[in-house]
Write a protein that holds these residues in place. Structure first.
Motif, PDB file in Angstrom:
ATOM      1  N   ARG A   1       0.821  -1.212   0.000  1.00 23.82           N
ATOM      2  CA  ARG A   1       0.000   0.000   0.000  1.00 23.82           C
ATOM      3  C   ARG A   1       0.860   1.269   0.000  1.00 23.82           C
ATOM      4  O   ARG A   1       0.614   2.205  -0.753  1.00 23.82           O
ATOM      5  CB  ARG A   1      -0.929  -0.009   1.213  1.00 23.82           C
ATOM      6  CG  ARG A   1      -2.023   1.056   1.143  1.00 23.82           C
ATOM      7  CD  ARG A   1      -2.909   1.025   2.373  1.00 23.82           C
ATOM      8  NE  ARG A   1      -4.049   1.892   2.226  1.00 23.82           N
ATOM      9  CZ  ARG A   1      -5.219   1.533   1.716  1.00 23.82           C
ATOM     10  NH1 ARG A   1      -5.393   0.290   1.312  1.00 23.82           N
ATOM     11  NH2 ARG A   1      -6.213   2.395   1.614  1.00 23.82           N
ATOM     12  N   GLY A   2       1.870   1.298   0.840  1.00 28.01           N
ATOM     13  CA  GLY A   2       2.739   2.471   0.887  1.00 28.01           C
ATOM     14  C   GLY A   2       3.486   2.680  -0.418  1.00 28.01           C
ATOM     15  O   GLY A   2       3.661   3.809  -0.878  1.00 28.01           O
ATOM     16  N   GLU A   3       3.923   1.590  -1.045  1.00 29.70           N
ATOM     17  CA  GLU A   3       4.629   1.680  -2.318  1.00 29.70           C
ATOM     18  C   GLU A   3       3.710   2.223  -3.402  1.00 29.70           C
ATOM     19  O   GLU A   3       4.113   3.074  -4.208  1.00 29.70           O
ATOM     20  CB  GLU A   3       5.147   0.294  -2.703  1.00 29.70           C
ATOM     21  CG  GLU A   3       5.886   0.258  -4.032  1.00 29.70           C
ATOM     22  CD  GLU A   3       6.307  -1.151  -4.417  1.00 29.70           C
ATOM     23  OE1 GLU A   3       6.595  -1.381  -5.598  1.00 29.70           O
ATOM     24  OE2 GLU A   3       6.336  -2.020  -3.525  1.00 29.70           O
ATOM     25  N   LEU A   4       2.446   1.773  -3.412  1.00 28.46           N
ATOM     26  CA  LEU A   4       1.493   2.245  -4.421  1.00 28.46           C
ATOM     27  C   LEU A   4       1.177   3.724  -4.216  1.00 28.46           C
ATOM     28  O   LEU A   4       1.054   4.476  -5.183  1.00 28.46           O
ATOM     29  CB  LEU A   4       0.208   1.412  -4.367  1.00 28.46           C
ATOM     30  CG  LEU A   4      -0.890   1.802  -5.375  1.00 28.46           C
ATOM     31  CD1 LEU A   4      -0.363   1.750  -6.803  1.00 28.46           C
ATOM     32  CD2 LEU A   4      -2.102   0.874  -5.235  1.00 28.46           C
ATOM     33  N   GLU A   5       1.044   4.159  -2.956  1.00 26.84           N
ATOM     34  CA  GLU A   5       0.801   5.581  -2.698  1.00 26.84           C
ATOM     35  C   GLU A   5       1.947   6.424  -3.252  1.00 26.84           C
ATOM     36  O   GLU A   5       1.717   7.492  -3.829  1.00 26.84           O
ATOM     37  CB  GLU A   5       0.653   5.815  -1.194  1.00 26.84           C
ATOM     38  CG  GLU A   5      -0.665   5.309  -0.623  1.00 26.84           C
ATOM     39  CD  GLU A   5      -0.779   5.614   0.862  1.00 26.84           C
ATOM     40  OE1 GLU A   5       0.172   6.208   1.409  1.00 26.84           O
ATOM     41  OE2 GLU A   5      -1.816   5.262   1.459  1.00 26.84           O
ATOM     42  N   ALA A   6       3.172   5.958  -3.072  1.00 27.59           N
ATOM     43  CA  ALA A   6       4.329   6.690  -3.575  1.00 27.59           C
ATOM     44  C   ALA A   6       4.300   6.784  -5.097  1.00 27.59           C
ATOM     45  O   ALA A   6       4.613   7.828  -5.686  1.00 27.59           O
ATOM     46  CB  ALA A   6       5.615   6.010  -3.104  1.00 27.59           C
ATOM     47  N   ILE A   7       3.912   5.696  -5.759  1.00 29.81           N
ATOM     48  CA  ILE A   7       3.818   5.703  -7.221  1.00 29.81           C
ATOM     49  C   ILE A   7       2.743   6.679  -7.681  1.00 29.81           C
ATOM     50  O   ILE A   7       2.913   7.406  -8.668  1.00 29.81           O
ATOM     51  CB  ILE A   7       3.516   4.281  -7.737  1.00 29.81           C
ATOM     52  CG1 ILE A   7       4.721   3.354  -7.468  1.00 29.81           C
ATOM     53  CG2 ILE A   7       3.198   4.289  -9.221  1.00 29.81           C
ATOM     54  CD1 ILE A   7       4.474   1.917  -7.825  1.00 29.81           C
ATOM     55  N   MET A   8       1.628   6.738  -6.938  1.00 29.47           N
ATOM     56  CA  MET A   8       0.545   7.655  -7.294  1.00 29.47           C
ATOM     57  C   MET A   8       1.018   9.102  -7.199  1.00 29.47           C
ATOM     58  O   MET A   8       0.731   9.923  -8.078  1.00 29.47           O
ATOM     59  CB  MET A   8      -0.640   7.420  -6.358  1.00 29.47           C
ATOM     60  CG  MET A   8      -1.211   6.025  -6.411  1.00 29.47           C
ATOM     61  SD  MET A   8      -2.166   5.712  -7.897  1.00 29.47           S
ATOM     62  CE  MET A   8      -3.690   6.490  -7.429  1.00 29.47           C
ATOM     63  N   PHE A   9       1.763   9.429  -6.118  1.00 23.84           N
ATOM     64  CA  PHE A   9       2.288  10.784  -5.985  1.00 23.84           C
ATOM     65  C   PHE A   9       3.184  11.126  -7.177  1.00 23.84           C
ATOM     66  O   PHE A   9       3.141  12.248  -7.702  1.00 23.84           O
ATOM     67  CB  PHE A   9       3.092  10.921  -4.683  1.00 23.84           C
ATOM     68  CG  PHE A   9       2.242  11.078  -3.457  1.00 23.84           C
ATOM     69  CD1 PHE A   9       1.284  12.077  -3.377  1.00 23.84           C
ATOM     70  CD2 PHE A   9       2.398  10.222  -2.368  1.00 23.84           C
ATOM     71  CE1 PHE A   9       0.502  12.222  -2.242  1.00 23.84           C
ATOM     72  CE2 PHE A   9       1.613  10.374  -1.232  1.00 23.84           C
ATOM     73  CZ  PHE A   9       0.665  11.365  -1.178  1.00 23.84           C
ATOM     74  N   LYS A  10       3.983  10.165  -7.601  1.00 19.26           N
ATOM     75  CA  LYS A  10       4.895  10.388  -8.722  1.00 19.26           C
ATOM     76  C   LYS A  10       4.121  10.646 -10.012  1.00 19.26           C
ATOM     77  O   LYS A  10       4.464  11.537 -10.793  1.00 19.26           O
ATOM     78  CB  LYS A  10       5.790   9.145  -8.882  1.00 19.26           C
ATOM     79  CG  LYS A  10       7.041   9.395  -9.712  1.00 19.26           C
ATOM     80  CD  LYS A  10       8.038  10.206  -8.944  1.00 19.26           C
ATOM     81  CE  LYS A  10       9.354  10.352  -9.716  1.00 19.26           C
ATOM     82  NZ  LYS A  10      10.323  11.181  -8.977  1.00 19.26           N
ATOM     83  N   LEU A  11       3.041   9.889 -10.249  1.00 20.17           N
ATOM     84  CA  LEU A  11       2.240  10.066 -11.456  1.00 20.17           C
ATOM     85  C   LEU A  11       1.554  11.424 -11.468  1.00 20.17           C
ATOM     86  O   LEU A  11       1.514  12.110 -12.501  1.00 20.17           O
ATOM     87  CB  LEU A  11       1.196   8.947 -11.558  1.00 20.17           C
ATOM     88  CG  LEU A  11       1.729   7.542 -11.859  1.00 20.17           C
ATOM     89  CD1 LEU A  11       0.612   6.515 -11.768  1.00 20.17           C
ATOM     90  CD2 LEU A  11       2.360   7.498 -13.251  1.00 20.17           C
ATOM     91  N   PHE A  12       1.014  11.836 -10.321  1.00 16.88           N
ATOM     92  CA  PHE A  12       0.311  13.115 -10.263  1.00 16.88           C
ATOM     93  C   PHE A  12       1.267  14.298 -10.324  1.00 16.88           C
ATOM     94  O   PHE A  12       0.843  15.420 -10.572  1.00 16.88           O
ATOM     95  CB  PHE A  12      -0.557  13.191  -9.001  1.00 16.88           C
ATOM     96  CG  PHE A  12      -1.868  12.479  -9.140  1.00 16.88           C
ATOM     97  CD1 PHE A  12      -2.917  13.062  -9.843  1.00 16.88           C
ATOM     98  CD2 PHE A  12      -2.056  11.222  -8.601  1.00 16.88           C
ATOM     99  CE1 PHE A  12      -4.127  12.408  -9.974  1.00 16.88           C
ATOM    100  CE2 PHE A  12      -3.265  10.561  -8.727  1.00 16.88           C
ATOM    101  CZ  PHE A  12      -4.307  11.151  -9.424  1.00 16.88           C
ATOM    102  N   GLU A  13       2.553  14.060 -10.084  1.00 22.97           N
ATOM    103  CA  GLU A  13       3.535  15.123 -10.275  1.00 22.97           C
ATOM    104  C   GLU A  13       3.665  15.463 -11.754  1.00 22.97           C
ATOM    105  O   GLU A  13       3.767  16.620 -12.140  1.00 22.97           O
ATOM    106  CB  GLU A  13       4.897  14.677  -9.734  1.00 22.97           C
ATOM    107  CG  GLU A  13       5.057  14.881  -8.242  1.00 22.97           C
ATOM    108  CD  GLU A  13       6.467  14.559  -7.789  1.00 22.97           C
ATOM    109  OE1 GLU A  13       7.349  14.393  -8.658  1.00 22.97           O
ATOM    110  OE2 GLU A  13       6.688  14.451  -6.577  1.00 22.97           O
TER     111      GLU A  13
END
Length: 257
Positions: free
Chosen positions: A187-199
Motif C-alpha cells: 500500500r505504501g509503495e502504491l501511494e508513492a507511485i501515485m504521488f509520482k504520477l500526479f507530479e
C-alpha cells in the motif's frame, strides 16, 4: 468411535466487554512498531501518545498521535486520527502460544491514521524515496550455453499440435478474453507511485491509472478516495486529482529540491 477432543480449546471471555480502538496505520509506521522489542518488565512498549482536542464552541473532538522515542529516524512523528462514525461491529481476538484463544474486547472507535501538519511534506518525500528504490531493476540476463534451440522446439505429444497429414484442419474455438488478475502492491509503495504520477500530470482517469500501475481497479479506488478528489463536472469531468493538502506538499517538496 471416540471423539478427538485434543484440538478443542476454550474461548476466554474475561475481557470481551473491554472497549478497544482499531486503527489503520501507514506501512512505515507498522514496520517501525513491529521492530520494537517488548519491555522485559511489563511485556509492552509505549509507542505513541494520543492527544484529544475538544472545541467547546463547535462541540467537535479531534484526535492526534505523537510518536514516542527516537528510533524512527526521518519518519513523520505527528499524525491525525480520522474517526469513522459508521462501521461494522467488531471484536478483537488473540491466540496464545498453546493455541488458547481469548477475546481482547470489542471495537469502540475506528481510526484512519494520516500524517499531520508539516509532517505531510516529510511523508510525501519518504514515499518518493521509496518509489525510487522500488524502480531499481534487479533482473539478470542469463546466457544459455545450448545454442541449437533444443529447449525451444515443440516435442512430440504436445497439446495443440496438428499432424501435417490431417485432411481437415479444424480451427480452435475462440477463447474469451478474461480480465487479467493483477497482484496488489504494498500500500505504501502504491501511494508513492501515485504521488509520482500526479507530479507529471494533475488529472487521471481510473482506466489510465489501472494501465499505469497494473493494479486492481477496486484497490486503486480505495487509494484514490484517500488521496484524491473526483471531478464530477467541468473540463476535467471523470478524472481524479490530488487533494489540496497532498498537492501542496508535493509542490513544496519539488520547490525545495
Amino acid at each position: 468411535m471416540e471423539d478427538d477432543r485434543s484440538n478443542i480449546h476454550e474461548l476466554d471471555l474475561e475481557k470481551s466487554d473491554r472497549p478497544v480502538w482499531l486503527m489503520k496505520s501507514p506501512v512505515v509506521v507498522a514496520k517501525a512498531w513491529g521492530k520494537q522489542a517488548p519491555s522485559s518488565s511489563s511485556g509492552f512498549n509505549s509507542l505513541a501518545k494520543v492527544v484529544e482536542s475538544v472545541d467547546p464552541l463547535q462541540a467537535e473532538t479531534e484526535f492526534f498521535m505523537e510518536m514516542v522515542g527516537a528510533e524512527y529516524g526521518n519518519m513523520p512523528k505527528s499524525y491525525a486520527l480520522n474517526m469513522f462514525k459508521d462501521f461494522v461491529p467488531m471484536g478483537i481476538f488473540s491466540e496464545a502460544n498453546l493455541g488458547d484463544p481469548a477475546s481482547e474486547g470489542k471495537v469502540e472507535h475506528k481510526f484512519d491514521m494520516k500524517p499531520h501538519g508539516e509532517d505531510i511534506e516529510e511523508y510525501a518525500k519518504l514515499c518518493r524515496e521509496r518509489t525510487s528504490k522500488s524502480m531499481v531493476k534487479s533482473r539478470q540476463i542469463q546466457v544459455i550455453d545450448n545454442d541449437r534451440g533444443v529447449h525451444m522446439r515443440p516435442m512430440p505429444g504436445m497439446l495443440g499440435l496438428v499432424s501435417s497429414n490431417s485432411k481437415e484442419k479444424k480451427k480452435p474455438p475462440p477463447v474469451k478474453q478474461t480480465e487479467v488478475k493483477r497482484t496488489r502492491r504494498d500500500r505504501g509503495e502504491l501511494e508513492a507511485i501515485m504521488f509520482k504520477l500526479f507530479e507529471g500530470q494533475p488529472n487521471w482517469t481510473l482506466k489510465q491509472l489501472v494501465q499505469e500501475t497494473d493494479q486492481p481497479a477496486q484497490f486503486l479506488k480505495e487509494i484514490l478516495n484517500e488521496l484524491c478528489v473526483y471531478n464530477k463536472r467541468g473540463s476535467n469531468q471523470g478524472t481524479y486529482e490530488l487533494k489540496p493538502e497532498y498537492k501542496k506538499a508535493g509542490e513544496n517538496d519539488t520547490g525545495g529540491e
